[in-house]
Design a protein around this motif. Sequence first.
Motif, PDB file in Angstrom:
ATOM      1  N   VAL A  21      40.955  37.847  44.121  1.00 38.21           N
ATOM      2  CA  VAL A  21      41.931  37.711  45.198  1.00 38.21           C
ATOM      3  C   VAL A  21      43.169  38.538  44.829  1.00 38.21           C
ATOM      4  N   PRO A  22      43.604  39.460  45.695  1.00 40.56           N
ATOM      5  CA  PRO A  22      44.744  40.329  45.372  1.00 40.56           C
ATOM      6  C   PRO A  22      46.042  39.546  45.186  1.00 40.56           C
ATOM      7  N   THR A  23      46.968  40.167  44.446  1.00 42.97           N
ATOM      8  CA  THR A  23      48.301  39.606  44.249  1.00 42.97           C
ATOM      9  C   THR A  23      49.327  40.454  44.985  1.00 42.97           C
ATOM     10  N   SER A  24      50.567  39.987  44.989  1.00 42.84           N
ATOM     11  CA  SER A  24      51.677  40.776  45.526  1.00 42.84           C
ATOM     12  C   SER A  24      52.917  40.465  44.698  1.00 42.84           C
ATOM     13  N   LEU A  25      53.868  41.380  44.692  1.00 40.05           N
ATOM     14  CA  LEU A  25      55.104  41.175  43.934  1.00 40.05           C
ATOM     15  C   LEU A  25      56.204  40.730  44.883  1.00 40.05           C
ATOM     16  N   PHE A  49      55.260  34.853  36.995  1.00 38.49           N
ATOM     17  CA  PHE A  49      53.919  34.983  37.568  1.00 38.49           C
ATOM     18  C   PHE A  49      53.529  33.640  38.162  1.00 38.49           C
ATOM     19  N   ASP A  50      53.163  33.605  39.414  1.00 34.97           N
ATOM     20  CA  ASP A  50      52.640  32.450  40.181  1.00 34.97           C
ATOM     21  C   ASP A  50      53.306  32.345  41.546  1.00 34.97           C
ATOM     22  N   VAL A  55      55.196  37.387  40.497  1.00 34.27           N
ATOM     23  CA  VAL A  55      53.916  37.804  41.081  1.00 34.27           C
ATOM     24  C   VAL A  55      53.341  36.645  41.876  1.00 34.27           C
ATOM     25  N   HIS A  56      53.029  36.909  43.125  1.00 34.71           N
ATOM     26  CA  HIS A  56      52.496  35.858  44.007  1.00 34.71           C
ATOM     27  C   HIS A  56      50.989  35.730  43.836  1.00 34.71           C
ATOM     28  N   GLN A  57      50.545  34.509  43.503  1.00 33.38           N
ATOM     29  CA  GLN A  57      49.121  34.181  43.504  1.00 33.38           C
ATOM     30  C   GLN A  57      48.812  33.425  44.793  1.00 33.38           C
ATOM     31  N   ASP A  58      47.767  33.829  45.479  1.00 36.27           N
ATOM     32  CA  ASP A  58      47.395  33.166  46.726  1.00 36.27           C
ATOM     33  C   ASP A  58      46.416  32.040  46.413  1.00 36.27           C
ATOM     34  N   PHE A  59      46.951  30.898  45.979  1.00 38.40           N
ATOM     35  CA  PHE A  59      46.101  29.773  45.594  1.00 38.40           C
ATOM     36  C   PHE A  59      45.264  29.271  46.769  1.00 38.40           C
ATOM     37  N   ASP A 106      36.443  34.090  32.598  1.00 44.94           N
ATOM     38  CA  ASP A 106      35.793  35.351  32.234  1.00 44.94           C
ATOM     39  C   ASP A 106      34.273  35.189  32.215  1.00 44.94           C
ATOM     40  N   ALA A 107      33.766  34.301  33.055  1.00 49.16           N
ATOM     41  CA  ALA A 107      32.331  34.030  33.083  1.00 49.16           C
ATOM     42  C   ALA A 107      31.533  35.293  33.373  1.00 49.16           C
ATOM     43  N   ASP A 108      30.333  35.364  32.787  1.00 50.08           N
ATOM     44  CA  ASP A 108      29.457  36.497  33.059  1.00 50.08           C
ATOM     45  C   ASP A 108      28.662  36.209  34.329  1.00 50.08           C
ATOM     46  N   ASN A 109      27.532  36.895  34.489  1.00 49.70           N
ATOM     47  CA  ASN A 109      26.759  36.759  35.730  1.00 49.70           C
ATOM     48  C   ASN A 109      25.994  35.442  35.834  1.00 49.70           C
ATOM     49  N   SER A 110      26.223  34.531  34.890  1.00 48.90           N
ATOM     50  CA  SER A 110      25.575  33.217  34.992  1.00 48.90           C
ATOM     51  C   SER A 110      26.185  32.385  36.116  1.00 48.90           C
ATOM     52  N   TYR A 111      27.406  32.727  36.514  1.00 53.06           N
ATOM     53  CA  TYR A 111      28.110  31.946  37.511  1.00 53.06           C
ATOM     54  C   TYR A 111      28.747  32.860  38.550  1.00 53.06           C
ATOM     55  N   THR A 112      29.016  32.285  39.706  1.00 56.70           N
ATOM     56  CA  THR A 112      29.881  32.950  40.683  1.00 56.70           C
ATOM     57  C   THR A 112      31.319  32.628  40.300  1.00 56.70           C
ATOM     58  N   VAL A 113      32.153  33.656  40.218  1.00 52.70           N
ATOM     59  CA  VAL A 113      33.541  33.479  39.785  1.00 52.70           C
ATOM     60  C   VAL A 113      34.482  33.873  40.911  1.00 52.70           C
ATOM     61  N   VAL A 114      35.468  33.021  41.175  1.00 51.12           N
ATOM     62  CA  VAL A 114      36.568  33.352  42.083  1.00 51.12           C
ATOM     63  C   VAL A 114      37.842  33.306  41.261  1.00 51.12           C
ATOM     64  N   ASP A 115      38.640  34.346  41.342  1.00 55.31           N
ATOM     65  CA  ASP A 115      39.826  34.403  40.505  1.00 55.31           C
ATOM     66  C   ASP A 115      40.902  35.258  41.151  1.00 55.31           C
ATOM     67  N   THR A 116      42.151  34.988  40.789  1.00 56.29           N
ATOM     68  CA  THR A 116      43.235  35.910  41.111  1.00 56.29           C
ATOM     69  C   THR A 116      43.027  37.186  40.305  1.00 56.29           C
ATOM     70  N   ASP A 117      43.395  38.322  40.870  1.00 61.98           N
ATOM     71  CA  ASP A 117      43.307  39.581  40.133  1.00 61.98           C
ATOM     72  C   ASP A 117      44.440  39.609  39.113  1.00 61.98           C
ATOM     73  N   GLN A 118      44.173  39.013  37.938  1.00 60.93           N
ATOM     74  CA  GLN A 118      45.195  38.852  36.914  1.00 60.93           C
ATOM     75  C   GLN A 118      45.772  40.188  36.454  1.00 60.93           C
ATOM     76  N   ALA A 119      44.898  41.153  36.207  1.00 63.83           N
ATOM     77  CA  ALA A 119      45.342  42.457  35.709  1.00 63.83           C
ATOM     78  C   ALA A 119      46.216  43.171  36.733  1.00 63.83           C
ATOM     79  N   ASP A 120      45.832  43.094  37.986  1.00 67.68           N
ATOM     80  CA  ASP A 120      46.612  43.729  39.046  1.00 67.68           C
ATOM     81  C   ASP A 120      48.011  43.132  39.116  1.00 67.68           C
ATOM     82  N   GLY A 121      48.110  41.808  39.032  1.00 66.48           N
ATOM     83  CA  GLY A 121      49.405  41.159  39.104  1.00 66.48           C
ATOM     84  C   GLY A 121      50.308  41.534  37.947  1.00 66.48           C
TER      85      GLY A 121
END
Length: 356
Positions: A340-344, A293-294, A309-313, A172-187
Amino acid sequence: MSNTTSTSNGPVTSGENGADGGQRRPSMADIARRAGVSSQTVSRVANGSPQVVEATRLRVLAAMEELGYRPNSAARALKRGDFRTIGVIMFNLSTTGNMRTLEAIAASSAAAGYAITLLPVAAPTRGQVEGAFTRLGELAVDAVIAVMEVHLLDSTSMVLPPSAHVVVVDSDADNSYTVVDTDQADGAGRAVNHLLELGHRTVHHVAGAEESYAAQRRMSAWRETLRRHGREVPAPLHGDWSADSGYAAGVRLAQDEGCTAVFVANDQMALGVLRALHEAGRHVPNEVSVVGFDNIPETSAYSPPLTTVHQDFAEVGRRCVEAAISQLHGRDTQHGRDLVPTSLVVRQSTAPPRGR
């Protein structure tokens, strides 16, 4: 004393004793003499320059192989101004998600011509994280990919090389860092919507570790989706991502006759839930539907095969490396969040409730 081999280009000395009594490593000058080219041409070949005729390049490479020449990577790094190395700091190597993310980071780095240096953090403490960043600075890396919770980063005094950049994964980093993450809420929303569309009145939840950002986002999305549909929100149960903790939660859920659907925050805990329901005589999916989930590889072999829920690692890892290299080359100066989007993936662990 030295061993000398004569060639049409003159004698080349190899295996010459150095001041410490050991054999001297062959130099660029040795390679140049053996290949009949200039030292500058050898340097160009060693650095991958395209400005060398193919026949000459092959002759130089053959000379390197024959004499056992290995380019001095430290000297090349100083000349280029970079080390072609990405540092990876990771807590909890035992989880499937982290290992698959690491595998993807390593593969993407290699494809881009970078090595990785991995420093596992044994415990999520300030001292451990500070030590990892300091160590990476000593090992000379161009960028750091941190696979850990952001509160650990924010509590440290990061000691990095002046040119290093940081990309954070799953945070949940703020703008201090570049963040790459799975779209947890969407999944999580996909999982809950699937169960509601099957006709279940509400969905129970087995959440991950309370301090985990991913667990928090999945739980928040579960709760928000139920509220948006005007459904009752049961009290969540918390696990620690392990199958054992899922089993403990499943034992409690099996005792609730009103529980017909469960969204579990990861597949390993879902496995424990399935076992507990089976032992209690609660059939899945006829009596209780379960979504994980995963989408770890083993989910298709569960009994029954798990809807998840599929995470695209692989994509998460690829985008981490891409973001780090973009920063290195000055193409990405704006910190932001890349989701990164998820799928069911629907399998046999979910079905309409009885009577539907």
